[in-house]
Design a protein around this motif. Structure first.
Motif, mmCIF file in Angstrom:
data_model
loop_
_atom_site.group_PDB
_atom_site.id
_atom_site.type_symbol
_atom_site.label_atom_id
_atom_site.label_comp_id
_atom_site.label_asym_id
_atom_site.label_seq_id
_atom_site.Cartn_x
_atom_site.Cartn_y
_atom_site.Cartn_z
ATOM 1 N N ASP A 49 0.851 -1.184 0.000
ATOM 2 C CA ASP A 49 0.000 0.000 0.000
ATOM 3 C C ASP A 49 0.886 1.233 0.000
ATOM 4 O O ASP A 49 1.947 1.244 0.627
ATOM 5 C CB ASP A 49 -0.901 0.036 1.243
ATOM 6 N N LEU A 51 1.020 5.355 0.819
ATOM 7 C CA LEU A 51 0.369 6.431 1.544
ATOM 8 C C LEU A 51 1.104 7.734 1.311
ATOM 9 O O LEU A 51 2.328 7.755 1.181
ATOM 10 C CB LEU A 51 0.336 6.154 3.052
ATOM 11 N N VAL A 56 -4.012 6.631 2.496
ATOM 12 C CA VAL A 56 -3.772 5.603 1.489
ATOM 13 C C VAL A 56 -4.194 6.120 0.119
ATOM 14 O O VAL A 56 -5.322 6.567 -0.077
ATOM 15 C CB VAL A 56 -4.533 4.305 1.826
ATOM 16 N N VAL A 58 -2.817 4.254 -2.873
ATOM 17 C CA VAL A 58 -2.770 3.058 -3.713
ATOM 18 C C VAL A 58 -2.830 1.846 -2.792
ATOM 19 O O VAL A 58 -2.112 1.782 -1.798
ATOM 20 C CB VAL A 58 -1.479 2.983 -4.561
ATOM 21 N N SER A 59 -3.690 0.879 -3.113
ATOM 22 C CA SER A 59 -3.807 -0.341 -2.321
ATOM 23 C C SER A 59 -3.423 -1.546 -3.176
ATOM 24 O O SER A 59 -3.816 -1.650 -4.338
ATOM 25 C CB SER A 59 -5.242 -0.524 -1.806
ATOM 26 N N GLY A 60 -2.661 -2.469 -2.560
ATOM 27 C CA GLY A 60 -2.363 -3.738 -3.213
ATOM 28 C C GLY A 60 -1.518 -3.630 -4.461
ATOM 29 O O GLY A 60 -1.817 -4.281 -5.465
ATOM 30 N N SER A 67 2.889 1.912 -10.014
ATOM 31 C CA SER A 67 1.643 2.640 -9.781
ATOM 32 C C SER A 67 1.438 3.691 -10.865
ATOM 33 O O SER A 67 2.386 4.124 -11.534
ATOM 34 C CB SER A 67 1.674 3.320 -8.415
ATOM 35 N N ARG A 82 3.931 0.243 2.631
ATOM 36 C CA ARG A 82 3.892 -0.811 3.646
ATOM 37 C C ARG A 82 3.197 -2.043 3.079
ATOM 38 O O ARG A 82 2.394 -1.937 2.141
ATOM 39 C CB ARG A 82 3.157 -0.315 4.888
ATOM 40 N N THR A 84 0.556 -4.702 2.359
ATOM 41 C CA THR A 84 -0.900 -4.680 2.468
ATOM 42 C C THR A 84 -1.336 -5.582 3.625
ATOM 43 O O THR A 84 -1.001 -6.761 3.650
ATOM 44 C CB THR A 84 -1.550 -5.152 1.161
ATOM 45 N N GLY A 85 -2.045 -4.991 4.578
ATOM 46 C CA GLY A 85 -2.526 -5.755 5.720
ATOM 47 C C GLY A 85 -1.480 -6.057 6.767
ATOM 48 O O GLY A 85 -1.740 -6.780 7.723
ATOM 49 N N ARG A 88 3.691 -1.616 9.928
ATOM 50 C CA ARG A 88 4.507 -0.574 9.312
ATOM 51 C C ARG A 88 5.984 -0.818 9.576
ATOM 52 O O ARG A 88 6.366 -1.449 10.543
ATOM 53 C CB ARG A 88 4.113 0.801 9.857
#
Length: 236
Positions: A49, A51, A56, A58-60, A67, A82, A84-85, A88
């Motif tokens: 992800d 930030l 956030v 962009v995810s995944g 990106s 970091r 995803t899920g 940090r």
């Protein structure tokens, strides 16, 4: 974008952590924005992800992908990447963003402290109907290397970078659509001039097939089992 400047930030350190910046919105008005894109070249993390100033954007982001350009307001900005899920990391990247500037962050696995380096960008947008390739050297443990490429419109090896220093970026080379290859060899000199025949081959990347108007960055990283590995990050 007319008059825009482009800078690459090569990041040694797999994960980035947030230190929130106060002040204006990170997206900001269109007239006062720059942009940043992230190349996911971490071998140890499948999804990331991204930030900006704690939010956030962009995810995944998958391994070996890039990106889309992320608009960010001018001024001091903090970029975090970091898992995803996941938890940090204690590393972070802070950018002094200028209007109409574009930045690229390459994220790799590394035991070293995060240390961004700004490198000139020769331009990643191919001419209409053409393709482009560049190579980034982020293999910290590698011995001195030379890099060659084989491009679609030439049947043979062409030099790309001699010597190719750690954290260097080759700049883009352009060709027709088709198959590209990258050859990494031990550094070799004859009277200070690169030889016609490469030194010992350390890695061959490809074929990397690109269609018209596509570009790619090949990121050289340390192989956890020794030697050099490559992450092929398609840009468009």
């Amino acid at each position: 974008m007319r008059g825009a400047t482009r800078t690459h930030l090569l990041i040694a350190g797999a994960l980035l952590t947030v230190v929130a910046c106060g002040g204006d919105d990170a997206t900001g008005p269109v007239s006062s924005r720059g942009s940043v894109r992230v190349i996911q070249a971490s071998l140890g993390t499948a999804l990331l992800d991204v930030l900006v100033d704690g939010g956030v954007v962009v995810s995944g982001l998958g391994a070996g992908t890039v990106s889309q350009p992320i608009p960010v307001a001018t001024g001091a900005r903090t970029i975090e990447v970091r898992p995803t899920g996941g938890a940090r990391s204690p590393a972070l990247l802070q950018l002094a963003v200028e209007a109409d500037s574009q930045y690229t962050a390459v994220v790799i696995d590394s035991s070293s402290v995060l240390n961004p380096i700004a490198v000139s960008d020769t331009g990643g947008i191919p001419a209409v109907g053409m393709t482009k390739l560049q190579v980034a050297h982020l293999a910290r443990l590698a011995a001195p290397i030379d890099v060659y490429r084989r491009q679609p419109d030439f049947d043979g090896l062409l030099t790309l970078a001699f010597p190719f220093e750690y954290r260097a970026l080759s700049g883009y080379v352009q060709s027709t659509p088709g198959d590209w290859q990258v050859l990494v060899a031990t550094e070799s000199r004859v009277g200070g001039v690169p030889p016609d025949v490469p030194g010992d081959t350390l890695l061959i990347v490809g074929p990397v097939t690109l269609e018209a108007d596509q570009a790619v960055t090949v990121v050289l990283v340390d192989d956890p089992e020794g030697g050099i590995e490559a992450v092929v990050a398609r840009e468009r």
